[in-house]
Design a protein around this motif. Structure first.
Motif, PDB file in Angstrom:
ATOM      1  N   HIS A  39      -4.415   9.242   4.109  1.00  0.00           N
ATOM      2  CA  HIS A  39      -4.787   8.529   2.923  1.00  0.00           C
ATOM      3  C   HIS A  39      -5.824   7.628   3.052  1.00  0.00           C
ATOM      4  CE1 HIS A  39      -1.315  11.111   1.550  1.00  0.00           C
ATOM      5  NE2 HIS A  39      -2.048  10.912   0.308  1.00  0.00           N
ATOM      6  N   TYR A  83      -6.862  11.266  -0.489  1.00  0.00           N
ATOM      7  CA  TYR A  83      -6.213  12.090   0.480  1.00  0.00           C
ATOM      8  C   TYR A  83      -7.407  13.057   1.216  1.00  0.00           C
ATOM      9  CZ  TYR A  83      -3.307  15.401   3.196  1.00  0.00           C
ATOM     10  OH  TYR A  83      -2.818  15.865   4.408  1.00  0.00           O
ATOM     11  N   ALA A 111       3.046   5.305   5.231  1.00  0.00           N
ATOM     12  CA  ALA A 111       1.816   4.496   4.313  1.00  0.00           C
ATOM     13  C   ALA A 111       1.255   3.263   5.117  1.00  0.00           C
ATOM     14  CB  ALA A 111       2.230   4.397   3.104  1.00  0.00           C
ATOM     15  N   LEU A 119      -4.733   4.908   6.280  1.00  0.00           N
ATOM     16  CA  LEU A 119      -3.202   4.910   6.565  1.00  0.00           C
ATOM     17  C   LEU A 119      -2.648   5.913   7.446  1.00  0.00           C
ATOM     18  CD1 LEU A 119      -2.095   4.517   2.629  1.00  0.00           C
ATOM     19  CD2 LEU A 119      -2.734   2.888   4.347  1.00  0.00           C
ATOM     20  N   VAL A 140       0.763  -1.139   0.156  1.00  0.00           N
ATOM     21  CA  VAL A 140      -0.047   0.011  -0.016  1.00  0.00           C
ATOM     22  C   VAL A 140       0.854   1.326  -0.110  1.00  0.00           C
ATOM     23  CG1 VAL A 140      -1.872  -1.010   1.172  1.00  0.00           C
ATOM     24  CG2 VAL A 140      -0.380  -0.110   2.267  1.00  0.00           C
ATOM     25  N   GLY A 141       2.174   1.071   0.058  1.00  0.00           N
ATOM     26  CA  GLY A 141       3.010   2.302  -0.049  1.00  0.00           C
ATOM     27  C   GLY A 141       4.694   1.924   0.012  1.00  0.00           C
ATOM     28  N   SER A 195      -6.930  -0.612  -7.162  1.00  0.00           N
ATOM     29  CA  SER A 195      -6.972   0.401  -6.047  1.00  0.00           C
ATOM     30  C   SER A 195      -7.311   1.769  -6.412  1.00  0.00           C
ATOM     31  CB  SER A 195      -5.899   0.031  -5.034  1.00  0.00           C
ATOM     32  OG  SER A 195      -4.509   0.440  -5.772  1.00  0.00           O
ATOM     33  N   GLU A 196      -7.822   2.456  -5.471  1.00  0.00           N
ATOM     34  CA  GLU A 196      -7.661   3.974  -5.681  1.00  0.00           C
ATOM     35  C   GLU A 196      -7.214   4.516  -4.266  1.00  0.00           C
ATOM     36  OE1 GLU A 196      -8.158   5.480  -8.406  1.00  0.00           O
ATOM     37  OE2 GLU A 196      -9.223   4.041  -9.437  1.00  0.00           O
ATOM     38  N   THR A 197      -6.706   5.755  -4.349  1.00  0.00           N
ATOM     39  CA  THR A 197      -6.215   6.543  -3.221  1.00  0.00           C
ATOM     40  C   THR A 197      -6.936   7.889  -3.212  1.00  0.00           C
ATOM     41  OG1 THR A 197      -4.037   5.297  -3.126  1.00  0.00           O
ATOM     42  CG2 THR A 197      -4.234   7.378  -1.882  1.00  0.00           C
ATOM     43  N   VAL A 218      -6.881   4.254   1.032  1.00  0.00           N
ATOM     44  CA  VAL A 218      -6.754   3.372   0.034  1.00  0.00           C
ATOM     45  C   VAL A 218      -7.901   2.466  -0.168  1.00  0.00           C
ATOM     46  CG1 VAL A 218      -5.320   1.883  -1.274  1.00  0.00           C
ATOM     47  CG2 VAL A 218      -4.317   3.550  -0.137  1.00  0.00           C
ATOM     48  N   TYR A 219      -8.561   2.196  -1.125  1.00  0.00           N
ATOM     49  CA  TYR A 219      -9.548   1.269  -1.057  1.00  0.00           C
ATOM     50  C   TYR A 219      -9.340   0.403  -2.568  1.00  0.00           C
ATOM     51  CZ  TYR A 219     -11.970   4.742  -4.447  1.00  0.00           C
ATOM     52  OH  TYR A 219     -12.209   5.393  -5.713  1.00  0.00           O
TER      53      TYR A 219
END
Length: 351
Positions: free
Chosen positions: A312, A331, A287, A308, A281-282, A327-329, A314-315
């Motif tokens: 952020h 903020y 992250a 996170l 995830v990072g 996945s999308e992030t 993340v899904y």
């Protein structure tokens, strides 16, 4: 006849006494006025948006806030009104308690429509509160089966009118009716529980050497599976997205970053704790996943949400086989660890 001032266009006029008059208006704001010899003093004004002849919505990129602009009123009382809409909070009770780390609500019976207890914990103790008869104040309550001099990692209502408390030393199963300890399962020797989660029938815990999976029965805590891990756990999630709200077939596990591993999240199957998938995830400690939550929209589209360390979200899309895909992030601008949680409305769950 002398003109001593202006008010909104009246639809009704009510004299409250010789000097005080209420002007009720259908075309503008209603007003409470005080009559003087040479002037009118407006004591109070009550907003009126009607009649609304037209309106439009302004979508503002400001953390979910938006505005509606209305063409309100008529004749000389016509105006443009700007309305902000967002979630609102009305403060009911203010309690001074130091350094609260977590909070949970519990029921007296799992089938009760409303919660009875509020459980709060800091690094040194666990406190239980309940409301008074007026519902406007909280008083300290006692659940005898709870460990009050330890930090709680997790609390939850359980099946068979039981509640669960997890501390670093043990998992405690307590009767929600008589409030006494029924069963206790202590952490493995030379270890302690570090992260815990669960639902009404299942508990998942991490300890220094790995994972422990338990199931709740009437008066019993049954260890079903234990497994070792090669990284330290940062968060756990086993909330159900299936038809049975008290049982999940999947577990999500977030891991801290270290010298050998990037921050990542993994999907495990239950009850066997077999690892199905692990994704990064990072690439920095900021992250690190701090919260994981399964979520399904109308049982058609399922997601895994990961909050996170750096604020952020993340899904991931979760397919029918328990695999994570695109996945999308997002903020969210908090700059602090992001925690995902469920809350209930009258018709559905929100997250």
């Amino acid at each position: 006849m002398n003109n001593i001032g202006k008010t909104s266009i009246p639809s009704t006029i009510s004299f409250l006494n010789d000097e005080t008059v209420y002007i009720g208006s259908s075309y503008g704001d209603s007003q409470l006025i005080k009559l003087k010899r040479q002037t009118v003093e407006i004591l109070d004004s009550h907003a009126n948006l009607g009649p609304i002849l037209d309106f439009c919505r302004l979508g503002l990129e400001r953390q979910g806030l938006g505005e509606i602009v209305t063409c309100s009123g008529a004749y000389k009382d016509g105006s443009l009104c700007v309305l902000c809409y967002a979630l609102g909070i009305n403060e009911k009770v203010d309690i001074d308690i130091d350094c609260i780390k977590r909070i949970w609500s519990l029921k007296s019976s799992i089938d009760d429509p409303f919660d009875t207890f509020l459980v709060l914990t800091n690094a040194h103790a666990t406190l239980v509160l309940t409301t008074t008869d007026s519902k406007d104040n909280f008083v300290e309550a006692e659940i005898a089966g709870f460990c009050s001099d330890k930090e709680s990692l997790f609390c939850h209502d359980a099946i068979y009118n039981q509640v669960v408390q997890v501390t670093s030393e043990s998992v405690r199963l307590v009767s929600s009716t008589i409030k006494e300890l029924i069963c206790e399962c202590r952490a493995p020797r030379d270890s302690s529980y570090t992260v815990a989660t669960g639902n009404a029938a299942q508990i998942l815990l991490s300890c220094m050497y790995g994972l422990v999976y338990m199931e709740i029965e009437d008066g019993k805590l049954l260890i079903k599976k234990e497994t070792r891990l090669d990284s330290h756990v940062s968060c756990l999630g086993i909330n159900s997205i299936g038809r049975n709200p008290n049982h999940s077939n999947l577990a999500a596990i977030g891991f801290w970053a270290d010298q050998d591993h990037y921050p990542n999240v993994a999907i495990y199957s239950l009850p066997d704790l077999d690892k199905k998938q692990k994704v990064q995830v990072g690439s920095a400690p900021e992250a690190t996943p701090r919260s994981v939550l399964f979520w399904a929209f109308e049982e058609e589209i399922s997601y895994l949400l990961c909050g996170l360390e750096n604020g952020h979200l993340v899904y991931f899309w979760l397919d029918a086989f328990g695999s994570l895909t695109d996945s999308e992030t997002v903020y969210l601008g908090t700059g602090l660890p992001l925690l995902c949680a469920l809350f209930h409305t009258t018709t559905h769950h929100m997250s």
